[in-house]
Design a protein around this motif. Structure first.
Motif, PDB file in Angstrom:
ATOM      1  N   GLY A   1     -10.822  15.550 -19.933  1.00 22.39           N
ATOM      2  CA  GLY A   1     -12.065  16.250 -20.208  1.00 22.39           C
ATOM      3  C   GLY A   1     -12.471  16.174 -21.663  1.00 22.39           C
TER       4      GLY A   1
ATOM      5  N   VAL B   1     -13.185  19.100 -14.002  1.00 22.00           N
ATOM      6  CA  VAL B   1     -12.067  18.191 -14.165  1.00 22.00           C
ATOM      7  C   VAL B   1     -11.104  18.344 -13.008  1.00 22.00           C
ATOM      8  CG1 VAL B   1     -10.104  17.612 -15.592  1.00 22.00           C
ATOM      9  CG2 VAL B   1     -12.254  18.225 -16.648  1.00 22.00           C
TER      10      VAL B   1
ATOM     11  N   VAL C   1     -15.171  13.389 -13.944  1.00 20.74           N
ATOM     12  CA  VAL C   1     -14.970  13.066 -15.347  1.00 20.74           C
ATOM     13  C   VAL C   1     -15.178  11.572 -15.585  1.00 20.74           C
ATOM     14  CG1 VAL C   1     -12.505  12.551 -15.298  1.00 20.74           C
ATOM     15  CG2 VAL C   1     -13.488  13.580 -17.333  1.00 20.74           C
TER      16      VAL C   1
ATOM     17  N   VAL D   1     -16.246  21.835 -19.581  1.00 17.99           N
ATOM     18  CA  VAL D   1     -14.996  21.436 -18.945  1.00 17.99           C
ATOM     19  C   VAL D   1     -14.171  22.690 -18.680  1.00 17.99           C
ATOM     20  CG1 VAL D   1     -12.847  20.153 -19.241  1.00 17.99           C
ATOM     21  CG2 VAL D   1     -14.984  19.190 -20.068  1.00 17.99           C
TER      22      VAL D   1
END
Length: 499
Positions: A197, A5, A498, A297
């Motif tokens: 995320g 992310v 993302v 993430v």
């Protein structure tokens, strides 16, 4: 599938443009147009933690660091010159507390040029000596205290200059999911990345990881070894080691440091990022690419990290691997603050099938995150509200300060409270948190009214009169931040995986 992310991809190449006089000038960033008149031939500056433009020499260092991740820089201390020290002095906070020497920012500036010339001479002669930090303790939201080291002003100036140098080298190396104490990145960027995320990846489990006493536990030997990956200038390394071992002064006694770095030192944040870059960031990026079965993430802000996992087995395997990884470098996870919870769009249904209650919540950067549903359409939603611990701590601080200001004029106290409320709103006034922000303002109003009524024994101030005073001084409560996904997309401009 894994993701990073907020990680930046390769920069977009903007074609060169020709000016009217035939000279080539660089296009301005993002907007793809020529530079302002008269500045076309000036090199872009390196932006630092304090958003201060560094010297063109450091721009060359940054470009060399970007070209080759294996380059070791053998001559760096010469960048710490009088202009950079002058810049570092003005990058410091004006009203910071003084160190053990008692010298304030204003007092040092009375003969600034002569003092900086003398400081620069001592640095390059090797006669500069780091002084111990003055240790104080500040309250935390959970009621405990955090030790803070207050450096002498000259140490702050030299440390800020070295931060400029280290940022030029390490900013190209740092991972995209690292947000703490970096130029152009802040706490709300990390919070936006958490939302992006959890919404856009298949996340069912969240690990809220916190390293116990990280700043007090950093190994000096590992720190120096990590620095030597990129820095071969022994004079600069010796300077950094001086700050690590200078120690702190408490109750008149000097305690030398054998590990850790004082919280509050100017150089501590960048050293912490370098330490965790090698201990955590590079390792977790490799782990999720080679070991994880599903989406992963990662968002890290200093020593506070949130990780999201698609599969439960990935989450448990990673937690065990992380504990072993940190132990190799003298660190360990906080047993009470590190939690693995079921979280995401399917968490409520799965917990209901198992006979459990609502999904658990997690806290990150002063906000409590929890799963809910939209009132308009019933879709899954991640809500953020001010942490109760943070809210209680701020109200307690306001109450204590009002007691000390009980005899101050109403106008002076009102202007101070306006700054307090505005500062609270600047951070916490995010979409969905309006009720908590309004509650904070209402409780501050009650505290102020109670203080005003205690000032006089002849009559009690009626609410109608106080409401007029409050409305005159207090800012209007409103949401100041955009939707997190909108800002995340605007900041990354499509460069984040993302999407």
């Amino acid at each position: 599938m894994s993701m990073n992310v907020g990680e930046k991809s390769d920069p977009v190449v903007v074609p060169e443009k020709i000016s009217n006089n035939g000279a080539k000038v660089p296009a301005e960033r993002l907007e793809e147009r020529t530079g302002p008149k008269g500045n076309g031939q000036r090199a872009a500056a390196v932006w630092t933690q304090s958003q201060v433009a560094a010297s063109p020499g450091l721009l060359t260092v940054r470009q060399a660091a970007q070209r080759n991740k294996e380059t070791r820089f053998s001559a760096l201390l010469h960048h710490v010159d009088i202009p950079l020290l002058h810049q570092s002095y003005f990058a410091l906070k004006r009203r910071s507390a003084a160190g053990i020497d008692g010298v304030t920012w204003e007092a040092y500036g009375s003969e600034l040029d002569a003092r900086l010339e003398n400081l620069n001479r001592r640095i390059h002669k090797g006669s500069y000596r780091a002084r111990p930090a003055r240790r104080v303790y500040i309250p935390k939201a959970d009621g405990s205290t955090r030790p803070l080291g207050i450096q002498c002003l000259e140490d702050k100036i030299v440390q800020q200059a070295v931060v400029f140098v280290l940022n030029a080298i390490y900013e190209p190396d740092f991972m995209g999911f690292s947000y703490g104490f970096r130029p152009g990145r802040g706490q709300h960027d990390a919070l936006d990345a958490v939302q992006a995320g959890l919404y856009r990846k298949k996340i069912n489990w969240v690990l809220d990881a916190d390293i116990r006493k990280f700043f007090d536990s950093m190994s000096h030997e590992w720190m120096m070894r990590f620095l030597e990956h990129r820095i071969a200038d022994k004079r600069l390394l010796r300077l950094i080691r001086k700050w690590l071992t200078a120690g702190v002064q408490e109750d008149g006694q000097v305690i030398r440091s054998v590990k850790g770095t004082p919280q509050g030192a100017v150089i501590s944040p960048v050293l912490a990022n370098i330490y965790l870059h090698y201990v955590f960031d590079l390792w977790v990026d490799t782990w999720r690419k080679r070991r994880a079965y599903g989406d992963v993430v990662v968002i890290r802000y200093a020593d506070d990290t949130v990780l999201g996992f698609q599969y439960e087995r990935d989450a448990y395997t990673f937690r065990q691997a992380l504990a072993g990884r940190l132990a190799k470098f003298g660190l360990d996870l906080h047993p009470d603050k590190t939690r693995l919870i079921q979280f995401g769009r399917f968490a409520s249904a799965k917990r209901r099938q198992r006979g459990l209650g609502k999904p658990e919540t997690f806290e990150f950067l002063g906000f409590t995150h929890y799963c809910t549903r939209s009132r308009q359409n019933g879709w899954f939603k991640i809500a953020r509200v001010t942490s109760r611990k943070r809210l209680r701590a701020q109200l307690r601080a306001v109450k204590d300060a009002l007691r000390r200001r009980i005899n101050r004029p109403i106008g002076e106290t009102g202007r101070w409270l306006r700054r307090v409320i505005q500062g609270h709103m600047n951070y916490f006034a995010v979409p969905g948190n309006g009720e908590r922000v309004s509650g904070f303002v209402f409780r501050v109003s009650r505290l102020w009214l109670k203080m005003l009524r205690r000032r006089s024994q002849r009559h009690r101030m009626p609410w109608s009169r106080f409401a007029a005073i409050r409305n005159f001084f207090f800012p209007k409560v409103r949401i100041l931040h955009p939707q997190p996904l909108h800002r995340f997309d605007a900041r990354t401009r499509g460069r984040s995986p993302v999407r």
